[in-house]
Design a protein around this motif. Structure first.
Motif, PDB file in Angstrom:
ATOM      1  N   LEU A 174      65.267  48.361  25.577  1.00 26.67           N
ATOM      2  CA  LEU A 174      64.609  48.949  26.738  1.00 26.67           C
ATOM      3  C   LEU A 174      63.478  48.023  27.172  1.00 26.67           C
ATOM      4  N   PRO A 175      63.568  47.428  28.370  1.00 23.21           N
ATOM      5  CA  PRO A 175      62.522  46.500  28.807  1.00 23.21           C
ATOM      6  C   PRO A 175      61.280  47.227  29.284  1.00 23.21           C
ATOM      7  N   CYS A 176      60.152  46.520  29.213  1.00 25.50           N
ATOM      8  CA  CYS A 176      58.887  47.002  29.759  1.00 25.50           C
ATOM      9  C   CYS A 176      58.069  45.763  30.120  1.00 25.50           C
ATOM     10  N   ASN A 177      58.417  45.123  31.231  1.00 31.43           N
ATOM     11  CA  ASN A 177      57.741  43.906  31.671  1.00 31.43           C
ATOM     12  C   ASN A 177      56.487  44.266  32.450  1.00 31.43           C
ATOM     13  N   THR A 178      55.397  43.577  32.169  1.00 25.19           N
ATOM     14  CA  THR A 178      54.112  43.938  32.762  1.00 25.19           C
ATOM     15  C   THR A 178      53.398  42.734  33.367  1.00 25.19           C
ATOM     16  N   ILE A 179      52.440  43.037  34.254  1.00 25.06           N
ATOM     17  CA  ILE A 179      51.478  42.065  34.732  1.00 25.06           C
ATOM     18  C   ILE A 179      50.096  42.674  34.569  1.00 25.06           C
ATOM     19  N   GLY A 180      49.065  41.851  34.656  1.00 20.90           N
ATOM     20  CA  GLY A 180      47.698  42.344  34.543  1.00 20.90           C
ATOM     21  C   GLY A 180      46.784  41.274  33.972  1.00 20.90           C
ATOM     22  N   ARG A 181      45.504  41.355  34.308  1.00 19.75           N
ATOM     23  CA  ARG A 181      44.485  40.442  33.778  1.00 19.75           C
ATOM     24  C   ARG A 181      43.268  41.273  33.387  1.00 19.75           C
ATOM     25  N   PRO A 182      42.865  41.298  32.120  1.00 17.48           N
ATOM     26  CA  PRO A 182      43.468  40.600  30.985  1.00 17.48           C
ATOM     27  C   PRO A 182      44.898  41.092  30.712  1.00 17.48           C
TER      28      PRO A 182
END
Length: 270
Positions: free
Chosen positions: A196-204
């Protein structure tokens, strides 16, 4: 019987509950047809089936410099990959290798995959973005035009300040976490291994963790569940007791984002 049952249930859950614009439907999609004798009336399994089940709006208007988010959902079997294209140029915002591995790891599964494209400081000029879903040799797509409001007056920029900010923050400023690729529904035969994928973005960079169907933290207490450093959840030897919603949480110092994938184990009666 098992595969036919999987797809019979799948066509109900994945297509019967779908919404939005269907842009492309392959000729070999799952169909309720009879056998060669014309009398059985069973569901017939077809491979490489894909369909856009929820498309972004055909046209999105925004204030220049604002953040714009486009969302696209694609259903298919094997579980489709989703890629975004701006004009004729692919946007490498997702790890395409990992996405393809997920599809190959569950060749008999059926899934609804959702992808979010986050455009920070959207351009003032009109641009087109296309969500492309692929499953095997089949492709479905949906195109959106993103344009700044004609009534918006662009503010004057201090170019010296812009250069300094770029040097001090080469990756951009802080960004709240956003889960940009995940399954909303996945059906697979019991005894199979699923990812099950869970690709994320964000900073930090966001911290990722998963909760099981009882909202308990997955931390190794169940040996069949394993969270990869990249955020994917692996479930081995899928059981009927695994039915339900698995929740991925992405969190950084700014905020958190949460999604749920509903897993439906299907009995293989072959």
């Amino acid at each position: 019987m098992g595969s036919s049952l999987l797809f019979a249930i799948g066509i109900f859950l994945v297509c019967g509950l779908s919404s939005g614009r269907s842009i492309s439907e392959p000729n070999n999609s799952l169909q309720a047809t009879s056998s060669s004798s014309g009398s059985s009336g069973k569901f017939v399994e077809s491979q490489d089936w894909v369909k856009v089940t929820a498309a972004p709006a055909a046209r999105v208007t925004h204030e220049a410099g604002a953040t714009v988010e486009l969302e696209c959902e694609v259903a298919g079997s094997p579980p489709p990959s989703i890629h975004w294209v701006r004009g004729g140029t692919p946007l490498n915002l997702l790890n395409e290798i990992e996405t393809n591995v997920v599809s190959e790891a569950s060749p008999n599964a059926l899934a609804r995959v959702r992808s979010r494209l986050v455009l920070e400081h959207a351009a003032p000029t009109e641009r087109t973005y296309t969500c492309v879903g692929r499953s095997g040799g089949q492709t479905a797509f949906a195109t959106t035009t993103v344009v700044a409001s004609a009534h918006h007056v662009r503010p004057k920029h201090n170019f010296t300040s812009d250069i300094i900010n770029t040097l001090l923050n080469p990756g951009g400023g802080p960004q709240k976490p956003r889960i940009v690729l995940y399954y909303t529904v996945m059906l697979e035969l019991m005894g199979s291994d699923i990812v099950l994928p869970c690709n994320t973005i964000g900073r930090p960079r966001p911290e990722i963790y998963w909760l099981d169907t009882n909202d308990n933290l997955i931390s190794g207490q169940e040996p069949r569940y394993r969270v990869l450093p990249t955020g994917e959840l692996i479930i081995t030897n899928l059981k009927w007791s695994d039915m339900g919603g698995f929740t991925c949480v992405a969190r950084n110092a700014l905020a958190k984002d949460t999604i749920t994938t509903f897993v439906y184990p299907v009995l293989n009666e072959d």
